[in-house]
Design an enzyme around this catalytic site. Sequence first.
Site, PDB file in Angstrom:
ATOM      1  N   THR A   1      -4.430 -16.600  -9.458  1.00 23.68           N
ATOM      2  CA  THR A   1      -3.226 -15.822  -9.487  1.00 23.68           C
ATOM      3  C   THR A   1      -3.505 -14.574 -10.501  1.00 23.68           C
ATOM      4  OG1 THR A   1      -0.950 -15.663 -10.365  1.00 23.68           O
ATOM      5  CG2 THR A   1      -2.365 -17.452 -10.974  1.00 23.68           C
TER       6      THR A   1
ATOM      7  N   TYR B   1       1.664 -22.285 -15.880  1.00 18.78           N
ATOM      8  CA  TYR B   1       0.919 -22.080 -14.321  1.00 18.78           C
ATOM      9  C   TYR B   1      -0.186 -21.287 -14.319  1.00 18.78           C
ATOM     10  CZ  TYR B   1       0.537 -19.990  -9.779  1.00 18.78           C
ATOM     11  OH  TYR B   1       0.113 -19.340  -8.530  1.00 18.78           O
TER      12      TYR B   1
HETATM   13  N1  UFG Z   1      13.596 -12.123 -10.767  1.00 23.03           N
HETATM   14  C1  UFG Z   1      14.632 -11.730 -11.139  1.00 23.03           C
HETATM   15  N2  UFG Z   1      15.796 -12.657 -10.627  1.00 23.03           N
HETATM   16  C2  UFG Z   1      15.396 -13.726  -9.597  1.00 23.03           C
HETATM   17  C3  UFG Z   1      13.991 -13.809  -9.260  1.00 23.03           C
HETATM   18  C4  UFG Z   1      12.914 -13.086  -9.883  1.00 23.03           C
HETATM   19  O1  UFG Z   1      15.016 -10.952 -11.714  1.00 23.03           O
HETATM   20  O2  UFG Z   1      16.092 -14.440  -9.331  1.00 23.03           O
HETATM   21  C5  UFG Z   1      12.325 -11.142 -11.602  1.00 23.03           C
HETATM   22  C6  UFG Z   1      11.297 -12.062 -12.143  1.00 23.03           C
HETATM   23  O3  UFG Z   1      11.847 -11.990 -13.606  1.00 23.03           O
HETATM   24  C7  UFG Z   1      10.254 -11.114 -12.277  1.00 23.03           C
HETATM   25  C8  UFG Z   1      10.222 -10.601 -10.859  1.00 23.03           C
HETATM   26  O4  UFG Z   1      11.758 -10.686 -10.345  1.00 23.03           O
HETATM   27  O5  UFG Z   1      10.297 -10.045 -13.117  1.00 23.03           O
HETATM   28  C9  UFG Z   1       9.285 -11.568  -9.699  1.00 23.03           C
HETATM   29  O6  UFG Z   1       9.619 -12.638  -9.703  1.00 23.03           O
HETATM   30  P1  UFG Z   1       9.069 -13.658  -8.715  1.00 23.03           P
HETATM   31  O7  UFG Z   1       9.889 -14.944  -9.354  1.00 23.03           O
HETATM   32  O8  UFG Z   1       9.564 -13.319  -7.444  1.00 23.03           O
HETATM   33  O9  UFG Z   1       7.797 -13.772  -8.869  1.00 23.03           O
HETATM   34  P2  UFG Z   1       6.840 -13.981 -10.238  1.00 23.03           P
HETATM   35  O10 UFG Z   1       6.231 -12.778 -10.682  1.00 23.03           O
HETATM   36  O11 UFG Z   1       7.642 -14.688 -11.382  1.00 23.03           O
HETATM   37  O12 UFG Z   1       5.633 -14.993  -9.761  1.00 23.03           O
HETATM   38  C10 UFG Z   1       4.948 -14.880  -8.782  1.00 23.03           C
HETATM   39  C11 UFG Z   1       4.597 -16.278  -8.111  1.00 23.03           C
HETATM   40  C12 UFG Z   1       3.357 -16.708  -8.906  1.00 23.03           C
HETATM   41  C13 UFG Z   1       2.362 -15.716  -9.485  1.00 23.03           C
HETATM   42  C14 UFG Z   1       3.218 -14.616  -9.997  1.00 23.03           C
HETATM   43  C15 UFG Z   1       2.390 -13.597 -10.710  1.00 23.03           C
HETATM   44  O13 UFG Z   1       5.589 -17.064  -7.754  1.00 23.03           O
HETATM   45  O14 UFG Z   1       2.973 -17.757  -8.139  1.00 23.03           O
HETATM   46  O15 UFG Z   1       4.124 -13.849  -9.079  1.00 23.03           O
HETATM   47  O16 UFG Z   1       3.384 -12.708 -11.321  1.00 23.03           O
HETATM   48  F1  UFG Z   1       1.526 -16.262 -10.062  1.00 23.03           F
END
Ligand code: UFG
Length: 341
Positions: A118, A142
């Site tokens: 990741t 993670y």
């Molecule tokens: N976000 C919101 N509201 C929500 C969900 C997400 O504002 O309800 C934002 C998060 O804060 C982030 C962006 O949207 O800024 C993307 O969030 P996601 O939860 O969709 O994805 P992440 O970036 O946290 O995580 C994903 C995968 C991981 C990977 C990661 C790398 O779940 O496995 O991308 O950034 F490692």
Amino acid sequence: MADRVLVTGGAGYIGAHACKALARAGFEPVAFDNLSTGWAEAVRFGPLAQGDLTDRASIDAALAEWNPVAVMHFAALSLVGESMKDPGKYWRTNVNGSLNLIEATVAAGIRNFVFSSTCATYGDQDGVVLNEATPQYPINAYGGSKLAIEGILRDFGAAFGLNHVIFRYFNVAGADPEGEVGEQHVPETHLIPIMLEAIEGKRPALTVFGDDYPTRDGTCVRDYVHVSDLVDAHVLGLKWLLDGKGTRAFNLGTGNGFTVREVIDASRAVTNAEVPLVRGARRAGDAVALVSGSERAISELGWEPKRSSLPQMIGDAWRWSKGGAIFGEAGARTCRARGEC
Ligand code: UFG
């Protein structure tokens, strides 16, 4: 007979798409999954070997029964927010499970291993485009657990000649364009499916986690890649190993960063609807910006992302979500049996 590939997490979101891509490329994907978060209904492209990575004997049994030419390792806990609240669970499950799998793979005489890592291994690096040579400083459990597994692979490569391709994913989105599989997490935590559920009225609103980041509109920047493009790269990575090209790490993203607000704006054109929004606090463990330098996958693997524009990814996710998402009645029964819907 087709060459077999053991696909851990083959009943999950990305693993199921990978099974489809492998089957299409002439391999037989054997989905190894404990069905704790995956769906038996998503295993459509080859057999299911039910087992658990924390149970070494179940891995040995599956490898002996199916005799694969390679292992593709997707199974993991993968939620950044959860990993900050319960780091022990992430280190234990991801690292111990992967170590069991890697040891079993070597013991079975298999020397080809494809690993889902990741961009969270890079941490927060102040807006730089991250390429494979960028030093890795994870800021959440993670990412830390995935970086540890990269280290295990390095050492098993040196000691036993375990050739491995590491893919560092950016933000995976979308669904199979033919609608056979798609994203279905319970509970859902990812931005695009949550946004679509809010539009459909399945939840009251999308909470934007922080709008005071140092970005162009105050929300976090991510690099979104279509799940079908992502799994195409895995088939290329497998062929790379089978061709004897050896160990290599590749980023998988597009090089285009979008803020949370830009994703929300792009959804309007696809769905013709407004997203009900709530402003929320920052989520622990979130990096400000994660954008991929993916030239290596393009130039060395010959990878061509075809569906990774925002409208295409949101459109495919939207069709999947509106189609009921949980693999029809059979999926709904599984979901009810788990007490999750
Ligand atoms: N976000 C919101 N509201 C929500 C969900 C997400 O504002 O309800 C934002 C998060 O804060 C982030 C962006 O949207 O800024 C993307 O969030 P996601 O939860 O969709 O994805 P992440 O970036 O946290 O995580 C994903 C995968 C991981 C990977 C990661 C790398 O779940 O496995 O991308 O950034 F490692």
